[in-house]
Design a protein around this motif. Structure first.
Motif, PDB file in Angstrom:
ATOM      1  N   HIS A   1       0.833  -1.209   0.000  1.00  0.00           N
ATOM      2  CA  HIS A   1       0.000   0.000   0.000  1.00  0.00           C
ATOM      3  C   HIS A   1       0.866   1.257   0.000  1.00  0.00           C
ATOM      4  O   HIS A   1       0.569   2.233  -0.707  1.00  0.00           O
ATOM      5  CB  HIS A   1      -0.921  -0.031   1.229  1.00  0.00           C
ATOM      6  N   ARG A   2       1.957   1.236   0.760  1.00  0.00           N
ATOM      7  CA  ARG A   2       2.829   2.398   0.801  1.00  0.00           C
ATOM      8  C   ARG A   2       3.530   2.615  -0.537  1.00  0.00           C
ATOM      9  O   ARG A   2       3.657   3.743  -1.016  1.00  0.00           O
ATOM     10  CB  ARG A   2       3.863   2.212   1.914  1.00  0.00           C
ATOM     11  N   ARG A   3       3.980   1.500  -1.161  1.00  0.00           N
ATOM     12  CA  ARG A   3       4.631   1.614  -2.465  1.00  0.00           C
ATOM     13  C   ARG A   3       3.663   2.139  -3.519  1.00  0.00           C
ATOM     14  O   ARG A   3       4.005   3.017  -4.323  1.00  0.00           O
ATOM     15  CB  ARG A   3       5.185   0.257  -2.894  1.00  0.00           C
ATOM     16  N   LEU A   4       2.457   1.627  -3.537  1.00  0.00           N
ATOM     17  CA  LEU A   4       1.478   2.066  -4.529  1.00  0.00           C
ATOM     18  C   LEU A   4       1.105   3.530  -4.334  1.00  0.00           C
ATOM     19  O   LEU A   4       0.842   4.249  -5.304  1.00  0.00           O
ATOM     20  CB  LEU A   4       0.225   1.190  -4.464  1.00  0.00           C
ATOM     21  N   LYS A   5       1.068   3.978  -3.083  1.00  0.00           N
ATOM     22  CA  LYS A   5       0.765   5.389  -2.826  1.00  0.00           C
ATOM     23  C   LYS A   5       1.868   6.283  -3.389  1.00  0.00           C
ATOM     24  O   LYS A   5       1.596   7.348  -3.967  1.00  0.00           O
ATOM     25  CB  LYS A   5       0.594   5.623  -1.326  1.00  0.00           C
ATOM     26  N   LEU A   6       3.124   5.865  -3.246  1.00  0.00           N
ATOM     27  CA  LEU A   6       4.221   6.631  -3.820  1.00  0.00           C
ATOM     28  C   LEU A   6       4.117   6.692  -5.342  1.00  0.00           C
ATOM     29  O   LEU A   6       4.327   7.748  -5.954  1.00  0.00           O
ATOM     30  CB  LEU A   6       5.560   6.011  -3.407  1.00  0.00           C
ATOM     31  N   ILE A   7       3.793   5.547  -5.942  1.00  0.00           N
ATOM     32  CA  ILE A   7       3.645   5.528  -7.400  1.00  0.00           C
ATOM     33  C   ILE A   7       2.498   6.422  -7.838  1.00  0.00           C
ATOM     34  O   ILE A   7       2.589   7.169  -8.828  1.00  0.00           O
ATOM     35  CB  ILE A   7       3.439   4.087  -7.886  1.00  0.00           C
ATOM     36  N   ALA A   8       1.375   6.376  -7.091  1.00  0.00           N
ATOM     37  CA  ALA A   8       0.218   7.207  -7.448  1.00  0.00           C
ATOM     38  C   ALA A   8       0.549   8.693  -7.326  1.00  0.00           C
ATOM     39  O   ALA A   8       0.134   9.507  -8.171  1.00  0.00           O
ATOM     40  CB  ALA A   8      -0.967   6.850  -6.554  1.00  0.00           C
ATOM     41  N   ASP A   9       1.300   9.058  -6.293  1.00  0.00           N
ATOM     42  CA  ASP A   9       1.694  10.458  -6.146  1.00  0.00           C
ATOM     43  C   ASP A   9       2.582  10.905  -7.298  1.00  0.00           C
ATOM     44  O   ASP A   9       2.437  12.023  -7.827  1.00  0.00           O
ATOM     45  CB  ASP A   9       2.411  10.662  -4.812  1.00  0.00           C
ATOM     46  N   ASP A  10       3.513  10.035  -7.716  1.00  0.00           N
ATOM     47  CA  ASP A  10       4.386  10.380  -8.832  1.00  0.00           C
ATOM     48  C   ASP A  10       3.582  10.538 -10.124  1.00  0.00           C
ATOM     49  O   ASP A  10       3.818  11.469 -10.915  1.00  0.00           O
ATOM     50  CB  ASP A  10       5.457   9.311  -9.013  1.00  0.00           C
ATOM     51  N   LEU A  11       2.640   9.634 -10.356  1.00  0.00           N
ATOM     52  CA  LEU A  11       1.825   9.723 -11.573  1.00  0.00           C
ATOM     53  C   LEU A  11       0.926  10.958 -11.555  1.00  0.00           C
ATOM     54  O   LEU A  11       0.683  11.579 -12.590  1.00  0.00           O
ATOM     55  CB  LEU A  11       0.978   8.456 -11.725  1.00  0.00           C
ATOM     56  N   HIS A  12       0.423  11.308 -10.371  1.00  0.00           N
ATOM     57  CA  HIS A  12      -0.452  12.476 -10.266  1.00  0.00           C
ATOM     58  C   HIS A  12       0.318  13.765 -10.555  1.00  0.00           C
ATOM     59  O   HIS A  12      -0.254  14.750 -11.048  1.00  0.00           O
ATOM     60  CB  HIS A  12      -1.065  12.536  -8.862  1.00  0.00           C
TER      61      HIS A  12
END
Length: 227
Positions: free
Chosen positions: A187-198
């Protein structure tokens, strides 16, 4: 308000990771495999304990026979039937002895005091009684000692249930802790990826260089972070 209350449990499940179908399948298969493994090991342990008990009973029967046969042989050779019956009754009262039978040639067998009907799971040993005189061996009879294994079988089944429950609880706790930790990391890794994509803008996409992903790199990278 109702929609908020309905979404709250789903949000809680997602936070625990149970909203993921993949995670639910992994948990289910882990429980199935862990339960089967626990049952197998518990059954092997119970069988080993029961087998050890049977061997202990056989050794006890042999020890009892070695202790009582000399005096019983003397009483038979002296035709002291009263003493023989007393000795047979005393053997009947020993631990692990369910029944005693003394078979005599040409006579009715002498049996110990009857106990409740055995379960059918019996372990019997036969010992030939003989008396040596003037270089000749005289056969006096056959002593049969029988032990009922029903109590040992019941105890083995109880140990199987207790061991299976204990192993299953331990496996359950380990599996839950492992998957909750894994879900937290994912969940933490995916949140980082989502922030980068956003944070990516159309201009960034147009100016980004197209190329292959870098090979090698930082050993701290994992399957969810490529850069």
């Amino acid at each position: 308000m109702a929609a908020r209350n309905q979404a709250s449990p789903d949000r809680g499940l997602d936070r625990l990771g149970l909203g993921s179908r993949v995670l639910r399948r992994l948990l289910a298969w882990s429980f199935i495999i862990g339960g089967a493994t626990s049952l197998a090991f518990s059954a092997i342990e119970a069988y080993t304990d029961f087998d050890d008990h049977v061997m202990a009973v056989e050794r006890n029967l042999t020890s009892i026979a070695a202790f009582v046969i000399p005096s019983l042989t003397q009483s038979l050779w002296a035709f002291d039937e009263d003493q023989v019956r007393i000795q047979v009754a005393s053997i009947q009262g020993l631990r692990d002895i369910h029944s005693v039978r003394l078979s005599l040639p040409g006579r009715e067998p002498i049996v110990g005091t009857r106990r409740p009907t055995p379960s059918g799971e019996l372990d019997s040993r036969e010992f030939i009684l003989h008396f040596d005189q003037d270089g000749r061996r005289h056969e006096l009879g056959i002593l049969t000692l029988t032990s009922d294994l029903a109590a040992a079988r019941s105890k083995a089944l109880q140990q199987l249930a207790i061991a299976f429950a204990g192993h299953s609880i331990a496996i359950l706790l380990v599996v839950i802790a492992t998957f909750l930790l894994y879900h937290r990391l994912v969940h933490r890794r995916l949140k980082l990826i989502a922030d980068d994509l956003h944070a990516i803008t159309p201009t960034d996409l147009r100016t980004a260089a197209i190329g292959a992903l870098p090979l090698g790199g930082d050993p701290q990278r994992d399957e969810l972070l490529f850069v």
